[in-house]
Design a protein around this motif. Structure first.
Motif, PDB file in Angstrom:
ATOM      1  N   PRO A   7       0.824  -1.210   0.000  1.00  0.00           N
ATOM      2  CA  PRO A   7       0.000   0.000   0.000  1.00  0.00           C
ATOM      3  C   PRO A   7       0.861   1.264   0.000  1.00  0.00           C
ATOM      4  N   GLY A   8       0.306   2.358  -0.510  1.00  0.00           N
ATOM      5  CA  GLY A   8       1.058   3.617  -0.459  1.00  0.00           C
ATOM      6  C   GLY A   8       0.349   4.717  -1.213  1.00  0.00           C
ATOM      7  N   SER A   9       0.979   5.903  -1.188  1.00  0.00           N
ATOM      8  CA  SER A   9       0.421   7.038  -1.929  1.00  0.00           C
ATOM      9  C   SER A   9       0.943   7.053  -3.367  1.00  0.00           C
ATOM     10  N   LEU A  36      -3.606   4.489  -2.010  1.00  0.00           N
ATOM     11  CA  LEU A  36      -4.563   5.038  -1.051  1.00  0.00           C
ATOM     12  C   LEU A  36      -5.260   6.266  -1.641  1.00  0.00           C
ATOM     13  N   LYS A  41      -5.277  14.729   1.669  1.00  0.00           N
ATOM     14  CA  LYS A  41      -3.857  14.988   1.405  1.00  0.00           C
ATOM     15  C   LYS A  41      -3.712  15.529  -0.016  1.00  0.00           C
ATOM     16  N   PHE A  69      -7.608   1.964  -2.987  1.00  0.00           N
ATOM     17  CA  PHE A  69      -8.510   1.692  -1.862  1.00  0.00           C
ATOM     18  C   PHE A  69      -8.693   2.957  -1.047  1.00  0.00           C
ATOM     19  N   GLY A  71     -10.255   4.146   3.059  1.00  0.00           N
ATOM     20  CA  GLY A  71     -10.595   3.573   4.361  1.00  0.00           C
ATOM     21  C   GLY A  71      -9.419   2.776   4.902  1.00  0.00           C
ATOM     22  N   LEU A  72      -9.746   1.812   5.744  1.00  0.00           N
ATOM     23  CA  LEU A  72      -8.697   1.048   6.412  1.00  0.00           C
ATOM     24  C   LEU A  72      -8.090   0.003   5.484  1.00  0.00           C
ATOM     25  N   LEU A  73      -6.767  -0.088   5.563  1.00  0.00           N
ATOM     26  CA  LEU A  73      -6.061  -1.096   4.758  1.00  0.00           C
ATOM     27  C   LEU A  73      -6.520  -2.510   5.122  1.00  0.00           C
ATOM     28  N   LYS A  87       6.101  -4.016   3.014  1.00  0.00           N
ATOM     29  CA  LYS A  87       6.587  -2.633   3.032  1.00  0.00           C
ATOM     30  C   LYS A  87       8.098  -2.639   2.877  1.00  0.00           C
ATOM     31  N   MET A 101       2.230   0.649  12.852  1.00  0.00           N
ATOM     32  CA  MET A 101       1.144   0.289  11.918  1.00  0.00           C
ATOM     33  C   MET A 101       1.032  -1.228  11.779  1.00  0.00           C
ATOM     34  N   MET A 104      -0.705  -2.562  14.802  1.00  0.00           N
ATOM     35  CA  MET A 104      -2.129  -2.194  14.788  1.00  0.00           C
ATOM     36  C   MET A 104      -2.898  -3.027  13.762  1.00  0.00           C
ATOM     37  N   ASN A 105      -2.317  -3.191  12.583  1.00  0.00           N
ATOM     38  CA  ASN A 105      -3.007  -3.980  11.548  1.00  0.00           C
ATOM     39  C   ASN A 105      -3.158  -5.437  11.982  1.00  0.00           C
TER      40      ASN A 105
END
Ligand code: PNS
Length: 161
Positions: A7-9, A36, A41, A69, A71-73, A87, A101, A104-105
């Protein structure tokens, strides 16, 4: 099929990102590069433009696909049956936030995170630095795929007018 998400920008994708995708694709059956959608942003390229650039650069790798996507990954992972996040870790400075992260994930949905140690050739790269250098006419050759470099200079020039 063992799937993983990167995932990323990706505003825009760099050679450092590409290195991570390709190495993840050697380990997982399918790698989903997920952009994302973050309306809060500000970005240089639209999500569609970022996806288009990503699709161009991953075209040689049949098991790498591009998606977006919001919302939440972990929700994206659940919906798409993806048990793993991959990552790149560039330096110790990335570690604290990435670890937080990852934990948390895992807590939220049991999704595992795998870190790939960035190729030292690219460990100082970031999309923000590349944008800044391009904005002031610096040379970014070798830091992004060629097609991205061209688009970056075009976009920067458009912004000046
Ligand atoms: O390229 P970036 O902007 O550093 O990528 C950050 C990204 C997209 C990986 C991270 O912000 C993310 O996963 N966002 C989705 C929202 C989410 O799941 N937040 C909780 C993270 S524990």
């Amino acid at each position: 099929m063992r799937k993983a998400v990167c995932p990323g920008s990706y505003d825009p994708v760099t050679n450092g990102h590409l290195d991570v995708f390709v190495r993840a694709a050697a380990v997982f059956d399918q790698v989903v590069v997920a952009v994302l959608i973050n309306k809060t942003k500000s970005s240089l390229f639209t999500v569609d433009e970022r996806i288009e650039m990503l699709r161009e650069v991953v075209a040689p790798y049949p098991n790498v696909v591009v998606d977006s996507f919001h919302g939440l990954l972990v929700d994206y992972c659940k919906t798409n049956d993806i048990p793993a996040i991959v990552k790149g870790l560039r330096a110790v400075s990335d570690f604290d936030y990435e670890l937080q992260m990852a934990q948390m994930n895992h807590r939220l949905a049991g999704v595992e995170t795998f870190f790939i140690s960035t190729n030292p050739l690219y460990s100082y790269l970031s999309s923000s630095l590349i944008k800044e250098i391009a904005t002031y006419g610096g040379d970014i050759t070798g830091l992004t795929p060629e097609s991205v470099r061209t688009r970056l200079y075009e976009r920067v020039a458009e912004r000046e007018h």
